[in-house]
Design an enzyme around this catalytic site. Structure first.
Site, PDB file in Angstrom:
ATOM      1  N   GLU A   1       1.420   9.695  18.596  1.00 53.60           N
ATOM      2  CA  GLU A   1       0.987  11.080  18.748  1.00 53.60           C
ATOM      3  C   GLU A   1      -0.292  11.357  17.951  1.00 53.60           C
ATOM      4  OE1 GLU A   1       4.885  10.427  20.066  1.00 53.60           O
ATOM      5  OE2 GLU A   1       4.144  10.090  18.032  1.00 53.60           O
TER       6      GLU A   1
ATOM      7  N   GLY B   1       3.617  11.840   5.942  1.00 48.50           N
ATOM      8  CA  GLY B   1       3.396  10.560   6.600  1.00 48.50           C
ATOM      9  C   GLY B   1       1.970  10.479   7.085  1.00 48.50           C
TER      10      GLY B   1
ATOM     11  N   ILE C   1       7.724   1.761   2.084  1.00 48.68           N
ATOM     12  CA  ILE C   1       6.661   0.879   1.609  1.00 48.68           C
ATOM     13  C   ILE C   1       7.007  -0.576   1.925  1.00 48.68           C
ATOM     14  CG2 ILE C   1       5.275   0.157  -0.364  1.00 48.68           C
ATOM     15  CD1 ILE C   1       4.966   3.143   0.583  1.00 48.68           C
TER      16      ILE C   1
ATOM     17  N   ILE D   1       0.851  -1.190   0.000  1.00 48.66           N
ATOM     18  CA  ILE D   1       0.000   0.000   0.000  1.00 48.66           C
ATOM     19  C   ILE D   1       0.882   1.234   0.000  1.00 48.66           C
ATOM     20  CG2 ILE D   1      -0.317  -0.051   2.522  1.00 48.66           C
ATOM     21  CD1 ILE D   1      -3.270   0.984   1.788  1.00 48.66           C
TER      22      ILE D   1
ATOM     23  N   ALA E   1      -6.998  16.694   1.365  1.00 46.42           N
ATOM     24  CA  ALA E   1      -7.207  15.268   1.623  1.00 46.42           C
ATOM     25  C   ALA E   1      -8.442  14.735   0.891  1.00 46.42           C
ATOM     26  CB  ALA E   1      -7.344  15.022   3.120  1.00 46.42           C
TER      27      ALA E   1
ATOM     28  N   GLU F   1      -6.769  -2.419   9.942  1.00 45.32           N
ATOM     29  CA  GLU F   1      -5.307  -2.353  10.006  1.00 45.32           C
ATOM     30  C   GLU F   1      -4.835  -2.246  11.460  1.00 45.32           C
ATOM     31  OE1 GLU F   1      -1.601   0.438   8.371  1.00 45.32           O
ATOM     32  OE2 GLU F   1      -3.654   0.861   7.714  1.00 45.32           O
ATOM     33  N   ARG F   2      -5.536  -1.448  12.235  1.00 40.99           N
ATOM     34  CA  ARG F   2      -5.106  -1.216  13.622  1.00 40.99           C
ATOM     35  C   ARG F   2      -5.435  -2.395  14.533  1.00 40.99           C
ATOM     36  NH1 ARG F   2      -6.222   5.271  12.860  1.00 40.99           N
ATOM     37  NH2 ARG F   2      -4.206   5.570  11.841  1.00 40.99           N
TER      38      ARG F   2
ATOM     39  N   GLY G   1       7.688  13.537   2.174  1.00 42.26           N
ATOM     40  CA  GLY G   1       7.267  14.741   2.893  1.00 42.26           C
ATOM     41  C   GLY G   1       5.891  14.650   3.500  1.00 42.26           C
TER      42      GLY G   1
ATOM     43  N   GLY H   1      19.612  -8.957  31.644  1.00 39.66           N
ATOM     44  CA  GLY H   1      20.922  -8.370  31.906  1.00 39.66           C
ATOM     45  C   GLY H   1      21.715  -8.237  30.617  1.00 39.66           C
TER      46      GLY H   1
END
Length: 387
Positions: free
Chosen positions: A374, A138, A164, A130, A185, A249-250, A136, A346
């Site tokens: 975020e 995201g 990708i 996809i 958009a 997707e999530r 520039g 450790g």
């Protein structure tokens, strides 16, 4: 994600059957070669064909295209189990191919588009990618610069995409491009692009800190000509479709996070029972016991919310806010849990000899792709407060 969760009750027999098949396939065809694939930064095409032959690619797609028509939960179990056994690169590659691209084609495609692409995706002959992220742009899709200009019966595409997944193996790209740059958009259209077309170029693989054999690439489009029949869904509706498909997707990323957490917890419990310090097993120290207790409690809560989201998703009720809560909490837990488990190893945890180090580095990208933590917080806040 055991069979006791309500979301899985009706799919438990299918899950058991497919899990056995998957684990046999991983033991025989993947795990013996996986370390070498990670060193090479490459999973061979033959692995995809093997998974396809075993019925493990897009198993919940319709039977008419050669898939099993399995329940949705089976596709999620595959993502979970591949992460649990530590083949995170493969899991992410499968997530994009089976859990994102195949549903886009199935849910939005014309009968002709579905007949053309789904059978080949199910066998592994064609691997799906996809194309949303750009150098520039995201999470901010409005900043997308790749354009598709109508010219007669075709569209001419120019631009590039980066990060990708499956980019080098890609045979089919679900490409997001601006068809009306004046609409931001709302001027985005999705295209089903055959990667063998002239003007489609694959850059070199991108070297990453983790998930090495999951091939990730930059893609370039130079006067790439596609027919108008390559439009997926309707023109200028791409953003709407992206929002519609993001919940699945999530959920998939939540499935991966849970699997990775379970795998990390199991190997850590095993290690601290055997490793001794100051004359006793590390498992006897209160710090170890309380750390693992807290992580288990948080993981069980995450699994319960995951099951809630699956129930909501299958009923067509899952909201963007719920998907964002799942993505945020499950991936942040994965990063925290693998960090704290590694600490319990450790110095050995920092070596490649112990797989916990790979669990740690492979986890880090989970809070970044498919919407950063975020951005998830921003979406959750909008649901709470409005814009």
């Amino acid at each position: 994600m055991g069979h006791s969760t309500p979301a899985l009750a009706d799919a438990s027999e299918d899950i058991t059957l497919f899990r056995d098949m998957l684990l046999r396939c991983l033991d025989k065809e993947v795990l013996p070669h996986y370390d070498q694939w990670e060193k090479d930064g490459w999973m061979p095409k033959s692995a995809w064909l093997t998974l396809g032959a075993a019925g493990l690619l897009a198993p919940d797609m319709p039977e008419e295209y050669g898939a099993a028509g399995a329940p949705f939960e089976v596709s999620q179990m595959i993502l979970e189990e591949t992460c649990r056994v530590g083949v995170h690169s493969l899991s992410t590659a499968l997530s994009v191919h089976s859990n994102i691209v195949a549903p886009y084609v199935n849910n939005l495609g014309t009968p002709e588009q579905k007949a053309m692409w789904l059978p080949k995706m199910i066998t592994g002959e064609v691997i799906g990618s996809i194309g949303m992220t750009e150098p520039g742009a995201g999470s901010d899709l409005a900043g997308m610069r790749t354009t598709a200009v109508r010219q007669g019966d075709d569209y001419i595409i120019n631009g590039s995409k980066t990060f990708i997944t499956n980019g080098l193996h890609c045979g089919l790209l679900v490409l997001a491009a601006k068809t009306d740059p004046t609409l931001g958009a709302k001027g985005i259209t999705l295209f089903l692009v055959d990667s063998s077309l002239p003007g489609f170029t694959k850059g070199k693989g991108i070297k990453k800190m983790g998930q090495h054999s999951n091939d990730t690439a930059e893609l370039f489009f130079d006067n790439l000509r596609v027919p108008a029949s390559a439009v997926l869904g309707e023109v200028n509706q791409g953003f709407v479709y992206l929002m519609q498909e993001l919940p699945r997707e999530r959920i998939g990323i939540g499935s991966q996070a849970i699997g990775a957490c379970e795998g990390a917890m199991a190997m850590t419990a095993d290690y601290v029972r055997q490793r001794k310090a100051f004359g006793q097993p590390v498992a006897q120290f209160q710090n170890t016991r309380f750390t693992l207790a807290e992580l288990r409690a948080q993981l069980e809560l995450t699994k319960a919310y995951w099951a809630h989201c699956v129930t909501r998703f299958k009923a067509g009720l899952m909201t963007t806010q719920e998907a964002s809560i799942l993505k945020l909490t499950s991936t942040e837990l994965q990063v925290k849990l693998t960090h704290e488990c590694l600490q319990l190893f450790g110095g050995y945890g920092y070596t490649e000899e112990y797989p916990i180090s790979r669990f740690f580095t492979d986890a880090r990208v989970q809070t970044i792709y498919a919407g950063t933590s975020e951005i998830m917080k921003e979406i959750i806040a909008r649901g709470e407060l409005g814009r």
